[in-house]
Every structure is written in structure tokens, then in C-alpha cells.
Design a protein around this motif. Sequence first.
Motif, PDB file in Angstrom:
ATOM      1  N   LYS A 105       0.654  12.510  -9.814  1.00  0.00           N
ATOM      2  CA  LYS A 105       0.444  11.055  -9.699  1.00  0.00           C
ATOM      3  C   LYS A 105      -1.040  10.708  -9.787  1.00  0.00           C
ATOM      4  O   LYS A 105      -1.428   9.784 -10.504  1.00  0.00           O
ATOM      5  N   CYS A 111       2.980  -4.913  -5.941  1.00  0.00           N
ATOM      6  CA  CYS A 111       2.637  -3.890  -6.942  1.00  0.00           C
ATOM      7  C   CYS A 111       3.788  -3.668  -7.911  1.00  0.00           C
ATOM      8  O   CYS A 111       4.962  -3.786  -7.537  1.00  0.00           O
ATOM      9  N   ARG A 112       3.453  -3.334  -9.137  1.00  0.00           N
ATOM     10  CA  ARG A 112       4.437  -2.793 -10.069  1.00  0.00           C
ATOM     11  C   ARG A 112       4.598  -1.318  -9.727  1.00  0.00           C
ATOM     12  O   ARG A 112       3.606  -0.613  -9.575  1.00  0.00           O
ATOM     13  N   ARG A 113       5.833  -0.890  -9.636  1.00  0.00           N
ATOM     14  CA  ARG A 113       6.078   0.492  -9.205  1.00  0.00           C
ATOM     15  C   ARG A 113       6.352   1.395 -10.396  1.00  0.00           C
ATOM     16  O   ARG A 113       7.137   1.068 -11.287  1.00  0.00           O
ATOM     17  N   LEU A 114       5.672   2.531 -10.408  1.00  0.00           N
ATOM     18  CA  LEU A 114       5.887   3.548 -11.426  1.00  0.00           C
ATOM     19  C   LEU A 114       6.304   4.819 -10.701  1.00  0.00           C
ATOM     20  O   LEU A 114       5.481   5.494 -10.083  1.00  0.00           O
ATOM     21  N   TRP A 173      -0.716  -1.272  -9.350  1.00  0.00           N
ATOM     22  CA  TRP A 173       0.375  -0.352  -9.676  1.00  0.00           C
ATOM     23  C   TRP A 173       0.539   0.646  -8.547  1.00  0.00           C
ATOM     24  O   TRP A 173      -0.448   1.211  -8.051  1.00  0.00           O
ATOM     25  N   MET A 217       2.591   1.392 -17.908  1.00  0.00           N
ATOM     26  CA  MET A 217       1.257   0.815 -17.842  1.00  0.00           C
ATOM     27  C   MET A 217       0.672   0.652 -19.242  1.00  0.00           C
ATOM     28  O   MET A 217       0.026  -0.352 -19.530  1.00  0.00           O
ATOM     29  N   LEU A 222       2.016   4.195  -7.759  1.00  0.00           N
ATOM     30  CA  LEU A 222       2.498   5.438  -8.365  1.00  0.00           C
ATOM     31  C   LEU A 222       3.140   6.279  -7.272  1.00  0.00           C
ATOM     32  O   LEU A 222       2.465   6.727  -6.339  1.00  0.00           O
ATOM     33  N   LEU A 226       7.419   8.522 -10.454  1.00  0.00           N
ATOM     34  CA  LEU A 226       7.376   9.794 -11.168  1.00  0.00           C
ATOM     35  C   LEU A 226       8.386  10.751 -10.552  1.00  0.00           C
ATOM     36  O   LEU A 226       8.555  10.788  -9.338  1.00  0.00           O
TER      37      LEU A 226
END
Length: 335
Positions: free
Chosen positions: A24, A160-163, A14, A1, A16, A165
Motif C-alpha cells: 500500500k 476519502c475514496r477507498r482503494l 484516498w 487513481m 489505501l 488492495l
Amino acid sequence: MLLAHQHARLHHAWLLTGPRGIGKATLAWRFARFLLASQPFDLFVGAPDNLSVAANAPSRGLVNARSHPDLFHLRRTLNPDTGRMRSEIVVDDVRGLGEFMHMTPAMGEWRVAIVDAADEMNRNAANAVLKILEEPPPKAVLLIVAHAPGRLLPTIRSRCRRLALQALDDDTVMQLLADYAPDTKPEERRALAGLAEGSIGRALELASAGSLGLYREMVEVLATLPELDMPRLHSFAERFSRRGEEANADWRSLGFLFDGWLKGLARQAAVGGENVAIVPAERGLHAKLLAGASLDRWVEAWEKVAHLLSRSDAVNLDRKQTVLVSFFALQSAMR
């Protein structure tokens, strides 16, 4: 990000993801504070390389107090009819989010909304969030926290952009326990780290609830399978017939500990290896139980117990009877 923000390519949404309790939501709030409270980009100083915000930065106090006008927190709310917290995020809550996202920022460049957690949205709420994602407004960012992203609508995930963790390693969990629960002993921290599955949030919750004793009692009952020590079992189950915040904490801990223990048993049956004994009664217990029933039977029992424990409060089942039936399901797997 942060990299996307530095290159002026910050996506509007995004996702999370990762295990519950690994940070998160903390990351979402830090990024929200970064966007809303940091100084404008200075061409001569360069872009920031982390999410830190100066203590005297504009709006930092408002973000920390959750009162910034350009910040929205979508979560479960109180039911006005009952005065109790709803079990899910409902569509009425999302209507407020839709209105917020299309407003002009009041104090800076951005508007930020945090959904915590998306797993708690009902179908109508999820569809309302999807509509926002389909028509994203400019200079607005939606940060969606999800413990189990597979349960979300595929159309939400795709927008969505995936992040992702990762779970924390045991050493990190133990160090964080030393920082945030300094009264715990080193051997307790090691045991809690083993139970928490890489989640510092879960480890702290287990520590505050005194769940190591609960785990020890649970394993001691499991060690009497397949016959089951009935007096010991009934004594263990009786503790969940009480009411009050302490009893509720025990109940939440049992759901997590029982599920985690059965997952470990099924995992060992599938891939082999040895489980790490956290309490003395656990030594050799997995091997004993796996010799008494096939993997299919243990997975079936695990699914039944998980369903019972997760649905108990929703359908107002007697907690003591739920515990008894759960242990009987394991006993049946070995017969």
C-alpha cells in the motif's frame, strides 16, 4: 487513481487499505512520484496508462530522495524529550501537514501528502487530519495508508475514496521472495508464503529474522497440549528474555505467528476443512485441539493471547512471563 487523474477528477483524499505488507505504501509513493515528477499532459500523445515515470523526468530524483518541496510524509517522529521513536502519530506532526497542504505548489501543479500509517494516529491527530479533509485545498492530494480502516474515525473514511488492495496469492509471494530473498530455498519460500498471509513485506521480514525455526519451536510446544512439556516451554520462552535487535525481531515475529496460528485454529473450528501443515509437528494438531475445546473457548483464549502480546511492551511486561501465560491460557481452554 490513474483513471481519475486522466479524467481530471482526482479526488483530494484516498484511503489505501488492505493487509499490512502488501504494497500500500509503495503504491502511495509511486502515485506521488507520478503526480510530482511526470511530464505535463500532452493532448497529442494522450494520457499515460500506468504510473511509470521516465528516468530523466523532472523532479523524479527529488521524490525518490524524499526531498521534493511539494511532498509531505506524515509518520511517527522522534520524541525530543526521550530521543526515542514515538509509538503514535501526534497532533504536533499534523500541524505541519495542515500548513503544507495550504501552500502553493513550488515546482509543479500538485502538492501530495502521504500518511503512513493512519492506524498510528492518536485521537487528537486523527481529528486534526479530519479538519484538513473537511476543508480540502485545491491541487492537493492526501494519500492515507491504513492497515485496519475500521479503527479510523467514520468521518475520515467517509471523506476519502477507498482503494482496497487484496492480499497476494502464495505463488506471487514465492516469486517475489525468489527476487528479493534469493538465498532462501524453494521449500522455505513455500513455508514463508503460507505464514505471511499474502503479505510480501511480512514474508521478507520473517525470512530476514529466521522465523521458520521460531515457528517450528512454537508448534512443537503447542503439540504437547493439554499437558504442556514444561521444560520445552520454559526453554522456548527463555529466548524472549534477551534484549537487543535480534531478540526484538524474534518478539515481533512471535506476535504475528502466534496470532496467525490461533486465527487459523478458530477459522477451522468455525468453517471446517483442514489446515495446511507447514512443519511436521503441525499435522493433525488442529484436529486434536479442536476436539479438546469448543470454538467459544478457543476464541476467548485467542483474544487473551492477542491482548497480552500486543500490550506487553506498552506496559513493560516481562516477555518470558508473557509467553508462559499465553501458553497457559491455551491449556486452560482445554480444561
